[in-house]
Design a protein around this motif. Structure first.
Motif, PDB file in Angstrom:
ATOM      1  N   PRO A 112       1.156  -0.933  -0.522  1.00 18.23           N
ATOM      2  CA  PRO A 112      -0.091   0.204   0.024  1.00 18.23           C
ATOM      3  C   PRO A 112       1.085   1.258   0.089  1.00 18.23           C
ATOM      4  N   HIS A 113       0.028   2.124  -0.075  1.00 19.65           N
ATOM      5  CA  HIS A 113       0.881   3.571  -0.037  1.00 19.65           C
ATOM      6  C   HIS A 113       1.362   3.885   1.136  1.00 19.65           C
ATOM      7  N   PRO A 114       2.791   4.538   0.664  1.00 17.43           N
ATOM      8  CA  PRO A 114       2.875   5.591   2.298  1.00 17.43           C
ATOM      9  C   PRO A 114       1.961   5.670   3.098  1.00 17.43           C
ATOM     10  N   ALA A 115       1.381   6.792   3.119  1.00 13.45           N
ATOM     11  CA  ALA A 115       0.192   7.099   3.637  1.00 13.45           C
ATOM     12  C   ALA A 115      -0.393   6.658   4.619  1.00 13.45           C
ATOM     13  N   ILE A 116      -1.025   5.050   4.237  1.00 14.70           N
ATOM     14  CA  ILE A 116      -1.489   4.193   4.984  1.00 14.70           C
ATOM     15  C   ILE A 116      -0.303   3.508   6.034  1.00 14.70           C
ATOM     16  N   THR A 117       0.703   3.110   5.894  1.00 20.07           N
ATOM     17  CA  THR A 117       1.668   2.137   6.666  1.00 20.07           C
ATOM     18  C   THR A 117       2.513   3.095   7.268  1.00 20.07           C
ATOM     19  N   GLY A 118       2.993   4.931   6.923  1.00 16.10           N
ATOM     20  CA  GLY A 118       3.207   5.693   7.504  1.00 16.10           C
ATOM     21  C   GLY A 118       4.891   5.355   7.429  1.00 16.10           C
ATOM     22  N   LYS A 119       5.165   4.584   6.383  1.00 17.14           N
ATOM     23  CA  LYS A 119       6.385   4.783   5.686  1.00 17.14           C
ATOM     24  C   LYS A 119       6.344   3.692   4.966  1.00 17.14           C
ATOM     25  N   ILE A 120       7.828   4.007   4.250  1.00 17.81           N
ATOM     26  CA  ILE A 120       8.487   3.233   2.914  1.00 17.81           C
ATOM     27  C   ILE A 120       8.856   2.382   2.474  1.00 17.81           C
ATOM     28  N   VAL A 121       7.934   1.219   2.635  1.00 13.87           N
ATOM     29  CA  VAL A 121       8.097  -0.741   2.823  1.00 13.87           C
ATOM     30  C   VAL A 121       8.487  -0.464   1.632  1.00 13.87           C
ATOM     31  N   TRP A 122       9.863  -0.842   1.341  1.00 11.11           N
ATOM     32  CA  TRP A 122      10.816  -1.518   0.361  1.00 11.11           C
ATOM     33  C   TRP A 122      10.788  -2.329  -0.492  1.00 11.11           C
ATOM     34  N   SER A 123       9.802  -3.263  -0.116  1.00 19.67           N
ATOM     35  CA  SER A 123       9.594  -4.754   0.053  1.00 19.67           C
ATOM     36  C   SER A 123       8.235  -5.108  -0.903  1.00 19.67           C
ATOM     37  N   SER A 124       7.500  -3.162  -0.915  1.00 21.54           N
ATOM     38  CA  SER A 124       5.947  -3.657  -1.125  1.00 21.54           C
ATOM     39  C   SER A 124       6.160  -2.910  -2.696  1.00 21.54           C
ATOM     40  N   VAL A 125       7.199  -2.682  -3.078  1.00 24.28           N
ATOM     41  CA  VAL A 125       7.255  -1.850  -4.297  1.00 24.28           C
ATOM     42  C   VAL A 125       6.907  -2.502  -5.486  1.00 24.28           C
ATOM     43  N   ILE A 126       6.621  -1.847  -6.288  1.00 21.02           N
ATOM     44  CA  ILE A 126       6.001  -2.814  -8.095  1.00 21.02           C
ATOM     45  C   ILE A 126       5.935  -1.781  -8.794  1.00 21.02           C
ATOM     46  N   PRO A 127       5.700  -2.221  -9.979  1.00 19.70           N
ATOM     47  CA  PRO A 127       6.012  -1.343 -11.459  1.00 19.70           C
ATOM     48  C   PRO A 127       4.112  -0.036 -11.607  1.00 19.70           C
ATOM     49  N   LEU A 128       4.114   0.412 -11.623  1.00 18.21           N
ATOM     50  CA  LEU A 128       2.728   1.055 -11.851  1.00 18.21           C
ATOM     51  C   LEU A 128       3.215   1.881 -13.669  1.00 18.21           C
ATOM     52  N   ASP A 129       1.378   1.705 -13.795  1.00 20.60           N
ATOM     53  CA  ASP A 129       1.538   3.179 -15.027  1.00 20.60           C
ATOM     54  C   ASP A 129       1.214   4.138 -14.456  1.00 20.60           C
ATOM     55  N   PHE A 130       1.698   4.730 -15.236  1.00 23.74           N
ATOM     56  CA  PHE A 130       2.224   6.748 -15.279  1.00 23.74           C
ATOM     57  C   PHE A 130       0.912   6.795 -14.507  1.00 23.74           C
ATOM     58  N   ILE A 131      -0.398   7.226 -14.861  1.00 22.85           N
ATOM     59  CA  ILE A 131      -1.568   7.914 -14.560  1.00 22.85           C
ATOM     60  C   ILE A 131      -2.436   6.991 -13.570  1.00 22.85           C
ATOM     61  N   VAL A 132      -1.858   5.374 -13.084  1.00 18.90           N
ATOM     62  CA  VAL A 132      -3.078   4.860 -12.385  1.00 18.90           C
ATOM     63  C   VAL A 132      -1.624   4.899 -11.266  1.00 18.90           C
ATOM     64  N   TRP A 133      -0.457   5.053 -10.782  1.00 20.05           N
ATOM     65  CA  TRP A 133       0.183   5.614  -9.617  1.00 20.05           C
ATOM     66  C   TRP A 133      -0.505   6.766  -9.026  1.00 20.05           C
ATOM     67  N   ASN A 134      -0.678   7.805 -10.013  1.00 18.11           N
ATOM     68  CA  ASN A 134      -0.417   9.200  -9.930  1.00 18.11           C
ATOM     69  C   ASN A 134      -2.233   9.219  -9.212  1.00 18.11           C
ATOM     70  N   SER A 135      -3.037   8.218  -9.742  1.00 17.01           N
ATOM     71  CA  SER A 135      -4.001   8.072  -9.313  1.00 17.01           C
ATOM     72  C   SER A 135      -4.544   7.891  -7.698  1.00 17.01           C
ATOM     73  N   ILE A 136      -3.872   6.690  -7.772  1.00 14.42           N
ATOM     74  CA  ILE A 136      -3.713   5.952  -5.955  1.00 14.42           C
ATOM     75  C   ILE A 136      -3.058   7.093  -5.484  1.00 14.42           C
ATOM     76  N   CYS A 137      -1.917   7.696  -5.595  1.00 14.70           N
ATOM     77  CA  CYS A 137      -2.002   8.811  -4.600  1.00 14.70           C
ATOM     78  C   CYS A 137      -2.387   9.500  -4.588  1.00 14.70           C
TER      79      CYS A 137
END
Length: 168
Positions: A112-137
């Motif tokens: 999940p997004h770091p705003a949900i976890t409260g920190k950056i979790v490097w093991s949760s990284v995935i490639p996402l389409d430009f628009i999809v990632w910006n929309s999620i954020c």
């Protein structure tokens, strides 16, 4: 640690549809801008008519001044310390060592997004389409700062005037 290329850290504006990306952040960036590019994590960098360079931060939210002008921004971009803080270059190197790559048209996102976890979790990284990632954020950060919804009135109280809601 892996040697990083410029393309490992930054996506040039010519590869981005800035209008579509900014549309996900309704009303956050107003006025004329000149797109510069994005970090591989989706932070959008652009120049204002005044010459100032700003960043739309997709992990923490908001638009922040980065540099007084493009010359200062270029100097920052070539600073290893600035890259560590603003482009998360050490994290990018870690991901590269682990074999994670992103395709054309993709940012590196977190699930999940770091705003949900409260920190950056490097093991949760995935490639996402430009628009999809910006929309999620944009949706995640908007939900985090949105006021609590007002509970709906029940049908009985909606029919009666407020001064008669008491006992009778």
């Amino acid at each position: 640690m892996s040697t990083l290329s410029w393309e490992d850290l930054f996506v040039d504006a010519r590869h981005l549809d800035f209008n579509a990306l900014l549309a996900e952040w309704r009303g956050l960036v107003v006025g004329p801008i000149a797109p510069i590019g994005a970090s591989v994590f989706g932070d959008l960098f652009f120049e204002r008519k005044s010459g100032e360079v700003e960043k739309l931060d997709v992990l923490e939210g908001g638009v922040h001044r980065v540099a007084a002008n493009s010359r200062e921004f270029a100097a920052l971009m070539n600073s290893v310390e600035w890259q560590k803080l603003n482009l998360l270059s050490e994290g990018v190197a870690l991901l590269k060592e682990k074999g994670l790559s992103r395709g054309p048209g993709q940012f590196v996102g977190f699930a999940p997004h770091p705003a949900i976890t409260g920190k950056i979790v490097w093991s949760s990284v995935i490639p996402l389409d430009f628009i999809v990632w910006n929309s999620i954020c944009a949706q995640t950060l908007a939900a985090r700062t949105a006021p609590a919804p007002t509970p709906p009135l029940n049908s009985e109280s909606a029919k009666r005037p407020w001064w008669r809601l008491g006992g009778r």
